[in-house]
Design an enzyme around this catalytic site. Structure first.
Site, mmCIF file in Angstrom:
data_model
loop_
_atom_site.group_PDB
_atom_site.id
_atom_site.type_symbol
_atom_site.label_atom_id
_atom_site.label_comp_id
_atom_site.label_asym_id
_atom_site.label_seq_id
_atom_site.Cartn_x
_atom_site.Cartn_y
_atom_site.Cartn_z
ATOM 1 N N THR B 166 -20.366 -68.450 27.175
ATOM 2 C CA THR B 166 -19.902 -67.107 26.785
ATOM 3 C C THR B 166 -20.996 -66.493 25.912
ATOM 4 O O THR B 166 -21.946 -65.940 26.429
ATOM 5 C CB THR B 166 -18.541 -67.156 26.053
ATOM 6 O OG1 THR B 166 -18.614 -68.081 24.973
ATOM 7 C CG2 THR B 166 -17.437 -67.587 27.009
ATOM 8 N N LYS B 189 -19.660 -76.010 26.034
ATOM 9 C CA LYS B 189 -19.960 -74.627 25.659
ATOM 10 C C LYS B 189 -19.257 -74.356 24.343
ATOM 11 O O LYS B 189 -18.269 -75.003 24.004
ATOM 12 C CB LYS B 189 -19.512 -73.644 26.733
ATOM 13 C CG LYS B 189 -18.015 -73.503 26.941
ATOM 14 C CD LYS B 189 -17.236 -72.676 25.961
ATOM 15 C CE LYS B 189 -17.816 -71.310 25.755
ATOM 16 N NZ LYS B 189 -16.936 -70.558 24.771
ATOM 17 N N THR B 200 -12.481 -78.650 19.796
ATOM 18 C CA THR B 200 -13.463 -77.562 19.882
ATOM 19 C C THR B 200 -13.859 -77.211 21.296
ATOM 20 O O THR B 200 -14.201 -78.073 22.074
ATOM 21 C CB THR B 200 -14.816 -77.920 19.250
ATOM 22 O OG1 THR B 200 -14.588 -78.399 17.977
ATOM 23 C CG2 THR B 200 -15.702 -76.703 19.179
ATOM 24 N N GLU B 280 -23.288 -68.886 16.919
ATOM 25 C CA GLU B 280 -23.480 -67.438 16.801
ATOM 26 C C GLU B 280 -24.206 -67.071 15.514
ATOM 27 O O GLU B 280 -23.752 -67.378 14.426
ATOM 28 C CB GLU B 280 -22.130 -66.740 16.832
ATOM 29 C CG GLU B 280 -21.533 -66.732 18.225
ATOM 30 C CD GLU B 280 -20.101 -66.223 18.250
ATOM 31 O OE1 GLU B 280 -19.516 -66.031 17.181
ATOM 32 O OE2 GLU B 280 -19.587 -66.037 19.374
ATOM 33 N N ASN B 399 -20.025 -60.579 16.071
ATOM 34 C CA ASN B 399 -18.571 -60.677 16.067
ATOM 35 C C ASN B 399 -17.850 -59.397 15.709
ATOM 36 O O ASN B 399 -16.635 -59.374 15.649
ATOM 37 C CB ASN B 399 -18.133 -61.804 15.134
ATOM 38 C CG ASN B 399 -18.384 -63.149 15.782
ATOM 39 O OD1 ASN B 399 -17.811 -63.441 16.828
ATOM 40 N ND2 ASN B 399 -19.277 -63.931 15.204
ATOM 41 N N SER B 404 -15.021 -55.050 22.476
ATOM 42 C CA SER B 404 -15.191 -53.663 22.901
ATOM 43 C C SER B 404 -16.413 -53.499 23.812
ATOM 44 O O SER B 404 -17.115 -54.418 24.090
ATOM 45 C CB SER B 404 -15.303 -52.727 21.697
ATOM 46 O OG SER B 404 -15.486 -53.379 20.487
#
Lengths: 404, 404
Positions: B166, B189, B200, B280, B399, B404
C-alpha cells in the site's frame, strides 16, 4: 466551556489577582536567555491561608513537585513562586536543595517586608527543559526583586501569567465573579507534554471565598478530574504538573460546597479551553465524545485512546474524513464495546452507522477550526469527552529541536 | 536481526516461492485506480497442507480476518488470496459475503485447473482504506486470471510481495535456507498503522519442512511475540493484521521444533526489520531497549511507552539528545521502577545516570540513521526491545490525506 448560570461572570482580562487578598507579579530574572519574563510570585495576604493542590501522576517527579506536595500537607500556603526557563526535574538531591533554597529566600524576603513567613508556607513550581539545574544566583536575586515589585500594587496577575509561559504563545488567565460577591481567579501555562490523567501543566487558582483546605481540595479534585484530566494534546505527561488553589477569605463570604465546586470547575474548564487553543502546532481544536459506554470511566478511556491516535490526528489535520481510523483506534480501547454496533459522527454528520460507512461519509466538511468527533460504543448509556488537537507539521517542527 | 548460526542462510532476493511446493504471483486486477499490482495468490501444491495463523487483537476485525480465523480452525490451507487497494473492514455482513465469494472463486478456479479445492481451504487477506466495499467484479475476474497466471511457473514470489503493497515503497521478502535442505520463505507488507501487540500487517510465510498445524502454530506464536509484537511505528493497530504460515512438506524433512522455531523467528525478524526501515515517513530506525526491569513483560511495556511517545519521537527526528523526555515518558509506564535510579544511554553514550543528567549528555551525536535508546529501570534484571521510528514531517504529510 461549562454552562454557566446567570449568577456568575467570567472575564479573561483578569486572573489570580482578581480575588481580594492576593498580589502577584512577574519579572525577568535572567533564567531565560531571551530576557523574557521568567519568575512569578503569587502572594496571599489573608486573612485565611488555606490551600490545596493536585500534582502529576508521573513517577518521575520534579524537585518542586516533591517540595510542594510536602508543604501542602499542612493545608496552608502564603505564597507560590513559579519559574519558567527550567523544569528542575531529574536534577537529583541538589535540585531539591535548589527548590528548598528558593522557598527559604521567598520566606526571608516576605518576612523582611513585614509578613512573617516560613519556607513551609511557600510552594514552588518550575517549567521548562528537563534535566538541567536552575541558575540559582539569578533565581535568588530575582526573589528579592520580585517581592519588592509585588509590594508596589495589587495588579500584576497578567505579568505573573506571562512569566510562566514556555512554548505558550499567549498568557492564560480568567476570573469568575459570583453574584454573592466572592471571586475565583486563575492562571495556567502549558502547550505541550499535555496529557494529564492528572493535573497537567502549572496552574494557580485563587479565591477570596472563605473555605478550608478540605473544601478547597474537594472542589479542586472534582474540577480537575473533569477538565485538565480530560485534555490530551500529545499523550505525554509532564514531570512538573501542578494545580494549586489558595483562598484568602478576604470576601468574608462562605459559599456552599456546591457553589465553590461549580466556580472552580468553571475556572478550570475555561483555562483548559485556553490551553487547548494554544497547544503546540494546533490547527484544529478537537473534542472526542464517547457515548453508549458501560460507564463513565470506560467512556473516558475510549475517548482518550481515540484522541491519542496519531492516524486519527493526522487525518483531522488534513481535514480528511477518514472515519475508519476512528474505528481502528477505538477497537483497541480496553473497554467493552459491540464491534458490530459502533457509530461515528463528525461535526454531527453520521459517517458510520452500526460499524459500516454511511452515505456521503467521505465528503463531510472538516475544514473548520473545530471538529467534534462522537463515537457510540453501543453497549450502555455513559458518556465523556476528551479535548485534543490535531497532529500537524508545526507540532513536529516545534518538538524536533526543543533542547538544542 | 537475529543472530544466525552457520547452519542457515538468509536471502532477500527470494520469498514465499523459495520453499518447494509453493507457487505465487501478483497481478493488476484494477482494484487500485493507479493500475499497480493489487491481487496476490500463494498456492500450496503439497503434499501436506498444514497451516497456522495469528491475527489482529483489535476488537474491530475486517471481514477477511473473520473469514480466515474461521477456516484456520481446520489447521489446513491450500491457498491464500491477498489484495491491496481496500481493507474490506467496517463493511458489515455484505463485506463478509464478498470475502466468502472470493474464497469460493479461488476454490472453483483451482478445481477447474485440476486441484480439487474447497473455499474452506482458502484464506483471504485484504489491506488498504477501511470502510469501503471492494469492487467485486474486478476481484472475481482477477481471481480467474491469477490462477491461470500462477499455473505458468514456480516464480512469482516477488510479484506477490509487490501486489500487497500500500504505502510501502519496496516489497519485503526473505528466504531462509537450512543446511538440512529445508527452506522457509516469507513476504510482508505494512508501513503505517503498525502497532502489533499482535501480528501486524499482512505476512505469509511458507515452508517445505514437514510440520503439522500444532508445530507451525507454536513456532509462529513464539516468533511473532518476539518480532512483529515488538514493532511499533505509530501505536495504531490495524483491523486487518494477519500472519499466516503454510507448510507443503515437499522437502520430506521433519526439523526439530527448536530448528523450526529458530527458522520462523529469523524470517519474522528479518521481515520486521524491513517493515521498520520502510515505515511511513521514517528518517530514523530506533530501537528502544529497557533493562533492569522486574520481568520481561514489564520491559516490553516500558519500552513500548517510550517508543510511542510523540515528544521522544520528534526529538529523535531532530537528532536532539533531549533525554529528559525519555524519563518523562517512562515515568508514566505502569510498571515498577526506581525513580531515583533510572539510567539512559543514546547509542551507548550515558546521558542520564541515576535519574540525573550525565556530562556531555546534550552533545551526543544522533545524526545517523540508527539510534539505540537504552533505559535501565533499576529494579531487576529483565530486558526487552521495541523497534520504532521517528515522528517526522513526512509521516504527518503522508497520513494527513490518505483517504482523500
Amino acid at each position: 466551556m461549562t454552562d454557566l448560570s446567570d449568577s456568575i461572570r467570567l472575564l479573561r482580562t483578569q486572573g489570580v489577582t482578581a480575588p481580594a487578598g492576593f498580589r502577584a507579579t512577574g519579572i525577568s530574572a535572567g533564567i531565560k536567555a531571551s530576557g523574557a519574563l521568567d519568575l512569578a510570585l503569587v502572594f496571599n495576604e489573608g486573612p485565611d491561608h488555606a490551600a490545596a493542590g493536585v500534582f502529576t501522576r508521573n513517577k518521575v517527579k520534579a524537585a518542586p513537585v516533591l517540595w510542594s506536595q510536602q508543604v501542602l500537607t499542612t493545608g496552608r500556603l502564603r505564597a507560590v513562586l513559579l519559574n519558567s526557563g527550567g523544569a528542575n526535574a531529574c536534577t537529583g538531591p541538589l535540585g531539591f536543595q535548589d527548590t528548598h533554597a528558593s522557598a527559604e529566600a521567598v520566606a526571608a524576603a516576605l518576612s523582611d517586608w513585614g509578613t512573617e513567613t516560613g519556607a513551609i508556607e511557600v510552594a514552588v513550581c518550575s517549567t521548562g527543559l528537563i534535566g538541567d539545574r536552575l541558575p540559582m544566583d539569578k533565581v535568588l536575586a530575582g526573589v528579592g526583586e520580585i517581592v519588592r515589585e509585588m509590594a508596589g500594587g495589587l495588579t500584576g496577575g497578567e505579568e505573573a501569567a506571562r512569566a510562566i509561559m514556555t512554548t505558550d504563545t499567549v498568557p492564560k488567565q480568567v476570573a469568575l465573579h459570583h453574584q454573592d460577591r466572592w471571586t475565583v481567579g486563575g492562571m495556567a501555562k502549558g502547550a505541550g507534554m499535555l496529557a494529564p490523567s492528572l493535573a497537567t501543566m502549572l496552574c494557580v487558582i485563587t479565591t477570596d471565598a472563605v473555605a478550608d483546605a478540605a473544601a478547597l481540595g474537594g472542589a479542586l479534585r472534582r474540577a480537575t478530574s473533569k477538565t485538565f484530566d480530560r485534555l490530551d494534546v500529545d499523550g505525554s505527561c509532564s514531570t512538573n504538573d501542578t494545580v494549586l488553589l489558595l483562598s484568602s477569605g478576604a470576601s468574608e463570604i462562605t459559599p456552599s460546597q456546591d457553589d465553590l465546586d461549580a466556580a472552580v470547575l468553571a475556572v478550570c474548564d475555561d483555562l483548559c479551553a485556553q490551553l487547548q487553543a494554544d497547544a503546540e502546532g494546533v490547527t484544529k481544536r478537537i473534542t472526542v465524545t464517547v457515548t453508549g459506554a458501560a460507564d463513565e470511566d470506560d467512556a473516558v478511556t475510549a475517548a482518550r485512546v481515540i484522541a491519542r491516535d496519531s492516524l486519527v490526528k493526522t487525518a483531522l489535520f488534513g481535514s480528511d474524513a477518514n472515519w475508519g481510523r476512528v474505528l481502528a483506534a477505538v477497537g483497541m480501547a480496553p473497554v467493552p464495546l459491540d464491534a458490530e454496533r459502533i457509530s461515528v459522527s463528525f461535526n454531527g454528520f453520521p459517517v458510520c452507522v452500526d460499524s459500516v460507512g454511511a452515505p456521503g461519509a467521505r465528503e463531510v466538511d472538516l475544514t473548520g477550526d473545530d471538529i467534534a468527533v462522537t463515537v457510540d460504543l453501543g453497549v450502555g448509556s455513559a458518556s465523556a469527552s476528551i479535548r485534543t488537537t490535531d497532529l500537524s507539521h508545526a507540532y513536529v517542527e516545534e518538538n524536533s529541536a526543543y533542547s538544542s
